[in-house]
Design an enzyme around this catalytic site. Sequence first.
Site, PDB file in Angstrom:
ATOM      1  N   GLU A   1      -0.091 -15.061   5.778  1.00 24.20           N
ATOM      2  CA  GLU A   1      -1.185 -15.428   5.005  1.00 24.20           C
ATOM      3  C   GLU A   1      -1.241 -16.851   5.081  1.00 24.20           C
ATOM      4  O   GLU A   1      -2.144 -17.172   3.650  1.00 24.20           O
ATOM      5  CB  GLU A   1      -1.488 -14.810   3.879  1.00 24.20           C
ATOM      6  CG  GLU A   1      -1.555 -12.902   3.962  1.00 24.20           C
ATOM      7  CD  GLU A   1      -1.470 -11.939   2.942  1.00 24.20           C
ATOM      8  OE1 GLU A   1      -1.883 -11.366   2.306  1.00 24.20           O
ATOM      9  OE2 GLU A   1      -0.103 -12.272   2.222  1.00 24.20           O
TER      10      GLU A   1
ATOM     11  N   LYS B   1       0.779 -16.536  -9.461  1.00 26.02           N
ATOM     12  CA  LYS B   1       1.580 -15.845  -8.297  1.00 26.02           C
ATOM     13  C   LYS B   1       0.992 -16.665  -7.552  1.00 26.02           C
ATOM     14  O   LYS B   1       2.415 -16.606  -7.215  1.00 26.02           O
ATOM     15  CB  LYS B   1       1.199 -13.885  -8.066  1.00 26.02           C
ATOM     16  CG  LYS B   1       2.047 -13.775  -7.032  1.00 26.02           C
ATOM     17  CD  LYS B   1       0.888 -12.242  -6.705  1.00 26.02           C
ATOM     18  CE  LYS B   1       2.172 -11.906  -6.123  1.00 26.02           C
ATOM     19  NZ  LYS B   1       1.445 -10.531  -5.105  1.00 26.02           N
TER      20      LYS B   1
ATOM     21  N   SER C   1      10.369 -13.358   1.603  1.00 20.96           N
ATOM     22  CA  SER C   1       9.016 -12.952   1.890  1.00 20.96           C
ATOM     23  C   SER C   1       7.933 -12.516   2.590  1.00 20.96           C
ATOM     24  O   SER C   1       8.144 -12.587   3.890  1.00 20.96           O
ATOM     25  CB  SER C   1       8.294 -14.879   1.445  1.00 20.96           C
ATOM     26  OG  SER C   1       8.081 -15.387   3.129  1.00 20.96           O
ATOM     27  N   SER C   2       6.931 -11.904   2.000  1.00 26.30           N
ATOM     28  CA  SER C   2       6.236 -11.739   3.173  1.00 26.30           C
ATOM     29  C   SER C   2       5.315 -12.584   4.033  1.00 26.30           C
ATOM     30  O   SER C   2       5.671 -12.110   5.533  1.00 26.30           O
ATOM     31  CB  SER C   2       4.829 -11.320   2.541  1.00 26.30           C
ATOM     32  OG  SER C   2       4.007 -12.162   2.055  1.00 26.30           O
TER      33      SER C   2
ATOM     34  N   GLY D   1       0.641  -1.052  -0.019  1.00 23.38           N
ATOM     35  CA  GLY D   1       0.193  -0.153  -0.053  1.00 23.38           C
ATOM     36  C   GLY D   1       0.798   1.022  -0.119  1.00 23.38           C
ATOM     37  O   GLY D   1       0.845   2.203  -0.989  1.00 23.38           O
TER      38      GLY D   1
ATOM     39  N   ASN E   1       4.348 -17.972  -4.572  1.00 19.98           N
ATOM     40  CA  ASN E   1       4.217 -17.969  -3.443  1.00 19.98           C
ATOM     41  C   ASN E   1       3.981 -19.283  -2.209  1.00 19.98           C
ATOM     42  O   ASN E   1       4.929 -19.382  -1.035  1.00 19.98           O
ATOM     43  CB  ASN E   1       3.412 -17.048  -2.960  1.00 19.98           C
ATOM     44  CG  ASN E   1       3.218 -15.250  -3.342  1.00 19.98           C
ATOM     45  OD1 ASN E   1       4.203 -15.411  -3.779  1.00 19.98           O
ATOM     46  ND2 ASN E   1       2.243 -15.029  -3.216  1.00 19.98           N
TER      47      ASN E   1
ATOM     48  N   LYS F   1      -4.344  -7.657   4.574  1.00 19.76           N
ATOM     49  CA  LYS F   1      -4.079  -9.874   5.172  1.00 19.76           C
ATOM     50  C   LYS F   1      -5.278  -9.736   4.394  1.00 19.76           C
ATOM     51  O   LYS F   1      -5.843  -9.946   4.649  1.00 19.76           O
ATOM     52  CB  LYS F   1      -3.221 -10.090   5.731  1.00 19.76           C
ATOM     53  CG  LYS F   1      -1.683  -8.888   6.287  1.00 19.76           C
ATOM     54  CD  LYS F   1      -0.839 -10.071   5.640  1.00 19.76           C
ATOM     55  CE  LYS F   1       0.527  -9.591   5.594  1.00 19.76           C
ATOM     56  NZ  LYS F   1       1.837  -9.967   5.344  1.00 19.76           N
TER      57      LYS F   1
ATOM     58  N   ASN G   1       6.904 -19.012  -0.034  1.00 17.05           N
ATOM     59  CA  ASN G   1       6.942 -18.390   0.947  1.00 17.05           C
ATOM     60  C   ASN G   1       7.170 -18.725   2.184  1.00 17.05           C
ATOM     61  O   ASN G   1       8.029 -17.708   2.975  1.00 17.05           O
ATOM     62  CB  ASN G   1       5.395 -16.998   0.833  1.00 17.05           C
ATOM     63  CG  ASN G   1       4.966 -16.070   0.423  1.00 17.05           C
ATOM     64  OD1 ASN G   1       5.901 -16.303  -0.927  1.00 17.05           O
ATOM     65  ND2 ASN G   1       4.734 -15.136   0.794  1.00 17.05           N
TER      66      ASN G   1
END
Length: 291
Positions: A254, A172, A241-242, A7, A176, A70, A180
């Site tokens: 997530e 994607k 990774s996030s 964001g 991930n 999220k 991730n």
Amino acid sequence: MGAGAVGCYYGFRLARAGHPVTLIGRPALVEAAADGLVLETGGGRAAVPVTATAEAAGVAGADLVLVCVKSTDTEAAGRAIAPHLAPGAAVLSLQNGVDNAARLGAVIGRPVVPVAVYVAVEMAGPAHVRHHGRGDLILGAGEPGARAAAILAAAGVDAAVSERAMEALWGKLVVNCAWNALSALTQFSYGRLLDGAGVREAMADAVAECVAVARADGVAVPGDILETVYGIGAAMPDQRSSTAQDLGRGRRSEIDHLNGYVVRRGAAHGIPTPVNRLLHTLVRLAEAGRG
């Protein structure tokens, strides 16, 4: 809505292009953003003025609403912003996973544009985002998506509209699912992780399960998806990774909407997904261990 790394990155790009931008995030972000939103890249750092608030009413009057929360918070965010959305606002889901746009649309009572996001970013501090690479978007087709893509492209964002946005989201998701959990469990960067013994083989097993589930869901995943997965390590060697970032900060990740989603859809189709199940289970256990 949800001024984390994604964001804040796109908020910065829009604000630098002259658009009035409101960030909706945590109180620490609101306080820090009083001095501007900072973007740090390999070429230096810059700041732009933005408005910031902790209230969902910050979306009031906006022509373009980027939902970047999220996946675990999708419905809650939708309920919070729904009363404040302008009638003609284009609402975009810039989130991981493949079902957020549908989930969000069901809550707010209007179509939501699905967006596949390809950017490597992390928060260096409140209202301070660090960019490691890329930044392109693929938006779902239709008038709201086309209108949003034009605004973003004018702000210097590589934004394309496609009838195949769902395939892009699935592609994607596969990436991930390969990266991730392993990045989170080791806290290794992509470049270091890919050099690990057996890592490529484990990724290939996870990807094969994802592709089988996607096909059962009627989605065509590109045939070169495994090469794409491996290419991430070379393209973003310093990125984590996030999920790794969430785990490192003691936050819930997530993972339920990444490997966990593949497990659930696999079960619905009778397709075994043991590698994705194990990765999902290990991350959930790591989350529990860190409180």
